[in-house]
Scaffold this motif. Structure first.
Motif, short mmCIF file in Angstrom:
data_model
loop_
_atom_site.label_atom_id
_atom_site.label_comp_id
_atom_site.label_asym_id
_atom_site.label_seq_id
_atom_site.Cartn_x
_atom_site.Cartn_y
_atom_site.Cartn_z
N GLU A 1 0.85 -1.19 0.00
CA GLU A 1 0.00 0.00 0.00
C GLU A 1 0.88 1.24 0.00
O GLU A 1 1.81 1.35 0.79
CB GLU A 1 -0.92 -0.03 1.21
N LEU A 2 0.59 2.15 -0.89
CA LEU A 2 1.39 3.36 -1.03
C LEU A 2 0.95 4.40 -0.02
O LEU A 2 -0.24 4.60 0.20
CB LEU A 2 1.25 3.91 -2.46
N ASP A 3 1.92 5.08 0.61
CA ASP A 3 1.60 6.10 1.60
C ASP A 3 1.62 7.51 1.00
O ASP A 3 1.30 8.47 1.67
CB ASP A 3 2.55 6.02 2.79
N LYS A 4 1.97 7.62 -0.27
CA LYS A 4 1.98 8.90 -0.97
C LYS A 4 1.22 8.75 -2.28
O LYS A 4 1.04 7.64 -2.78
CB LYS A 4 3.42 9.34 -1.29
N ASP A 5 0.75 9.88 -2.81
CA ASP A 5 0.08 9.85 -4.10
C ASP A 5 1.13 9.70 -5.20
O ASP A 5 2.08 10.48 -5.28
CB ASP A 5 -0.71 11.13 -4.33
N ILE A 6 0.96 8.68 -6.04
CA ILE A 6 1.88 8.44 -7.14
C ILE A 6 1.05 8.32 -8.41
O ILE A 6 0.05 7.60 -8.46
CB ILE A 6 2.71 7.16 -6.91
N TYR A 7 1.49 9.05 -9.42
CA TYR A 7 0.80 9.06 -10.70
C TYR A 7 1.73 8.53 -11.78
O TYR A 7 2.93 8.66 -11.69
CB TYR A 7 0.37 10.49 -11.06
N CYS B 1 -2.68 8.18 -14.57
CA CYS B 1 -3.29 7.19 -13.67
C CYS B 1 -2.76 7.39 -12.26
O CYS B 1 -1.55 7.53 -12.06
CB CYS B 1 -2.95 5.78 -14.13
N LYS B 2 -3.66 7.38 -11.28
CA LYS B 2 -3.26 7.43 -9.88
C LYS B 2 -3.19 5.99 -9.37
O LYS B 2 -4.16 5.25 -9.47
CB LYS B 2 -4.26 8.22 -9.04
N LYS C 1 -3.17 2.95 -6.80
CA LYS C 1 -3.71 2.60 -5.49
C LYS C 1 -2.78 1.63 -4.77
O LYS C 1 -2.68 1.65 -3.55
CB LYS C 1 -5.09 1.94 -5.65
#
Length: 83
Positions: A31-37, A54-55, A57
């Motif tokens: 699970e990612l703890d930061k927003d990654i696009y 795309c973001k 999840k």
């Protein structure tokens, strides 16, 4: 290969249970703890929105943050177990 055969032989001899862990696939569940696009992958670019991104999840294999996300999840579980 010899080591794997030895472990399997010991497990059969002592009636131990064995579990398999595929670390490459475990990276996909981090699970990612930061927003990654990311850009739209080639072959899946939307005709109506070609400039969209795309973001993510969950972590993708090959993503630089994937090992960190996996380590965070496994260390949380190990701490829960008392390690």
């Amino acid at each position: 290969m010899i080591s794997i055969r030895m472990v399997l032989a010991l497990a059969a001899l002592h009636d131990w249970k064995l579990w398999q862990l595929d670390v490459k696939n475990a990276f996909l569940y981090g699970e990612l703890d930061k927003d990654i696009y990311m850009e739209q992958p080639p072959g899946y670019v939307s005709n109506s929105h070609p400039n969209y991104v795309c973001k993510l999840k969950k972590a993708l294999y090959g993503l630089k943050q994937a090992p960190r996300a996996w380590y965070g999840k496994i260390s949380q579980y190990l701490q829960f177990c008392g390690y």
